[in-house]
Write a protein that holds these residues in place. Sequence first.
Motif, PDB file in Angstrom:
ATOM      1  N   ALA A 173       1.078  -1.316  -0.149  1.00  0.00           N
ATOM      2  CA  ALA A 173       0.206   0.022  -0.214  1.00  0.00           C
ATOM      3  C   ALA A 173       0.804   1.233   0.099  1.00  0.00           C
ATOM      4  CB  ALA A 173      -0.810   0.113   1.373  1.00  0.00           C
ATOM      5  N   GLY A 174       1.752   1.391  -0.095  1.00  0.00           N
ATOM      6  CA  GLY A 174       2.974   2.092   0.146  1.00  0.00           C
ATOM      7  C   GLY A 174       3.000   2.995   1.413  1.00  0.00           C
ATOM      8  N   PHE A 175       3.222   2.190   1.950  1.00  0.00           N
ATOM      9  CA  PHE A 175       3.354   3.035   3.605  1.00  0.00           C
ATOM     10  C   PHE A 175       4.487   2.772   4.014  1.00  0.00           C
ATOM     11  CE2 PHE A 175       3.300   2.204   8.698  1.00  0.00           C
ATOM     12  CZ  PHE A 175       2.565   3.317   8.600  1.00  0.00           C
ATOM     13  N   PHE A 176       5.316   2.348   3.942  1.00  0.00           N
ATOM     14  CA  PHE A 176       6.591   2.286   4.032  1.00  0.00           C
ATOM     15  C   PHE A 176       7.282   3.146   3.486  1.00  0.00           C
ATOM     16  CE2 PHE A 176       5.327  -1.833   5.972  1.00  0.00           C
ATOM     17  CZ  PHE A 176       5.830  -1.777   7.447  1.00  0.00           C
ATOM     18  N   TYR A 177       7.541   4.467   3.467  1.00  0.00           N
ATOM     19  CA  TYR A 177       8.166   5.455   2.623  1.00  0.00           C
ATOM     20  C   TYR A 177       8.043   6.823   3.837  1.00  0.00           C
ATOM     21  CZ  TYR A 177       8.688   9.625  -0.047  1.00  0.00           C
ATOM     22  OH  TYR A 177       9.579  10.814  -0.460  1.00  0.00           O
ATOM     23  N   PRO A 178       9.737   7.103   4.383  1.00  0.00           N
ATOM     24  CA  PRO A 178      10.595   6.500   3.069  1.00  0.00           C
ATOM     25  C   PRO A 178      10.754   5.811   3.432  1.00  0.00           C
ATOM     26  CG  PRO A 178      11.078   8.688   4.605  1.00  0.00           C
ATOM     27  CD  PRO A 178       9.686   8.194   5.197  1.00  0.00           C
ATOM     28  N   GLU A 179      11.530   4.960   2.735  1.00  0.00           N
ATOM     29  CA  GLU A 179      12.414   3.439   2.912  1.00  0.00           C
ATOM     30  C   GLU A 179      13.345   3.527   3.738  1.00  0.00           C
ATOM     31  OE1 GLU A 179      11.780   0.760   0.644  1.00  0.00           O
ATOM     32  OE2 GLU A 179      12.946  -0.129   1.802  1.00  0.00           O
ATOM     33  N   GLN A 180      14.228   4.212   3.874  1.00  0.00           N
ATOM     34  CA  GLN A 180      15.575   3.980   4.724  1.00  0.00           C
ATOM     35  C   GLN A 180      14.439   3.836   6.408  1.00  0.00           C
ATOM     36  OE1 GLN A 180      15.196   6.757   2.992  1.00  0.00           O
ATOM     37  NE2 GLN A 180      15.579   8.482   3.532  1.00  0.00           N
ATOM     38  N   LEU A 206      12.435   0.810  11.886  1.00  0.00           N
ATOM     39  CA  LEU A 206      12.318   1.833  12.447  1.00  0.00           C
ATOM     40  C   LEU A 206      10.476   1.224  13.178  1.00  0.00           C
ATOM     41  CD1 LEU A 206      12.493   3.194  15.333  1.00  0.00           C
ATOM     42  CD2 LEU A 206      11.519   5.591  13.010  1.00  0.00           C
ATOM     43  N   MET A 207       9.816   1.936  11.599  1.00  0.00           N
ATOM     44  CA  MET A 207       8.203   2.118  11.457  1.00  0.00           C
ATOM     45  C   MET A 207       7.720   0.657  11.766  1.00  0.00           C
ATOM     46  SD  MET A 207       7.976   4.013   7.823  1.00  0.00           S
ATOM     47  CE  MET A 207       6.271   4.199   8.606  1.00  0.00           C
ATOM     48  N   LYS A 208       8.318  -0.674  11.244  1.00  0.00           N
ATOM     49  CA  LYS A 208       8.232  -1.940  11.959  1.00  0.00           C
ATOM     50  C   LYS A 208       8.015  -2.367  13.131  1.00  0.00           C
ATOM     51  CE  LYS A 208       8.434  -3.861   6.936  1.00  0.00           C
ATOM     52  NZ  LYS A 208       9.725  -4.641   6.048  1.00  0.00           N
ATOM     53  N   ARG A 209       9.290  -1.762  13.470  1.00  0.00           N
ATOM     54  CA  ARG A 209       9.439  -1.681  14.912  1.00  0.00           C
ATOM     55  C   ARG A 209       8.122  -1.536  15.564  1.00  0.00           C
ATOM     56  NH1 ARG A 209      14.820  -1.038  14.150  1.00  0.00           N
ATOM     57  NH2 ARG A 209      14.862   0.795  15.302  1.00  0.00           N
TER      58      ARG A 209
END
Lengths: 265, 265
Positions: free
Chosen positions: A215-222, A226-229
């Motif tokens: 869904a393009g949620f993980f932005y920016p890629e880098q 952190l977002m997943k944790r």
Amino acid sequence: MGKTLKDQMGQVIVPKTVKTPPPAVILVNPQLGQNIGGAVRAMLNFGLSELRLVAPRDGWPNPAAVSMAAGALNVLENAKVYETTEDAVADLTYLMAATARRRELEVPVVGSNDAGAQFRAWQGAGHKTGILFGPEKAGLTNEDVVLADAILTYPINPAFQSLNLAQAVGVFSYIWASSEGAAPPAVFQENISVPARREDLVRMMEHFEVELKNAGFFYPEQKSALMKRNIRAPFIRAQMTEQEVRTMRGMIKALVQGRGQKKVK
Amino acid sequence: MGKTLKDQMGQVIVPKTVKTPPPAVILVNPQLGQNIGGAVRAMLNFGLSELRLVAPRDGWPNPAAVSMAAGALNVLENAKVYETTEDAVADLTYLMAATARRRELEVPVVGSNDAGAQFRAWQGAGHKTGILFGPEKAGLTNEDVVLADAILTYPINPAFQSLNLAQAVGVFSYIWASSEGAAPPAVFQENISVPARREDLVRMMEHFEVELKNAGFFYPEQKSALMKRNIRAPFIRAQMTEQEVRTMRGMIKALVQGRGQKKVK
């Protein structure tokens, strides 16, 4: 074998008398064989005997571990080796991570005076438990720590925090042994009768993450790690039941499919 | 420096606020330098910094200890070396011996869950304390153990009791650190305001033993070591004050001199 009971809602309750093993000790990427051997000797001194190794640096078996294990060779020989931390904890339902407090992670902290009672409460209710220790130099990664229900901290001297790995395992083993007969912790949620295994939680979160990525949620890629944790932490902390995990996966699926339908122009 | 107080009997009371150091760790005849180094590292991890060595097997300083001490070199460099256990504990007023229970000795046993509070009670009252650990293979001799006020036992697996020396010190160091803020033990005798230093007790007992020997008490000769241990234990257990030790020596002297007078035919 053991009798099963049902509560008023018809849910199966694991009887308190079921004999479940003490916590498994999981060493993530241990570097020195002598530390693995020293850890194993201390474990058995205090009645622990289940060792799991995640990708030990010098391979396995390791002669340096044998020489330090003294009379605890059985524990070494029965150690299981895994490629990833997630694999090593897949069958557990309660997991601690031995590490310093991590302000950047929303993982609750259990003091060492309460950890033994916490483990015994879960064990007494029939659940498989374990504790993670990180490699000698780097310690546990944030990715490993968010797999745990709680962080176990020691009352360490802030001016000299570098604890030897075998000593860290030895202190935990003592904490376990010395908690025999301790009063159950006030926060223990006895009503979670069928908590999800760590593996089911991980699969659920992977499912979630794949769909979020699509869904393009993980932005920016880098920032995606952190977002997943940050996404994982509350689901672990919730100590979800098997049923709740199934429901959650159904919810994710429904959102994805519903979105797909709406996209049809 | 600190103010002194007097109780109703005019006896000096050490104020509770006097800052006394944490327990000294006393290693009796340690064999392996690496264990001394490992012990020192774990001590400092948990806030202990006073090491005393009784006749270390490989001499002192010991390079093997240095390499295992990691960043705790200060503690190693400040270690004091003694020829005998009695010398090493001479200035202490409260002493534990880390060992298994000894059925043949009348030395009280303190469980590991209570030991920290016990040490803190003595420390809080301004007394110097310490704990004895024996050599790797043989452990503490009975002669060493009877110098102690109490035996500290760990909740050890009866099927595998051989604890590494550095681990044993590490577990004690953790016990110390984790007892911060613990409630004082019920058995702490606050009214012993001026307990005798271990040295004074030892001199008193040697005085007693010399006079008993002169009197032909130690018979048969091969049982004299056992008899001496049995004599010493209750005097240590009594936690005698300085004044009581002086009185006791006067009593011994009186008996000897009195006997000498009666012997005049």
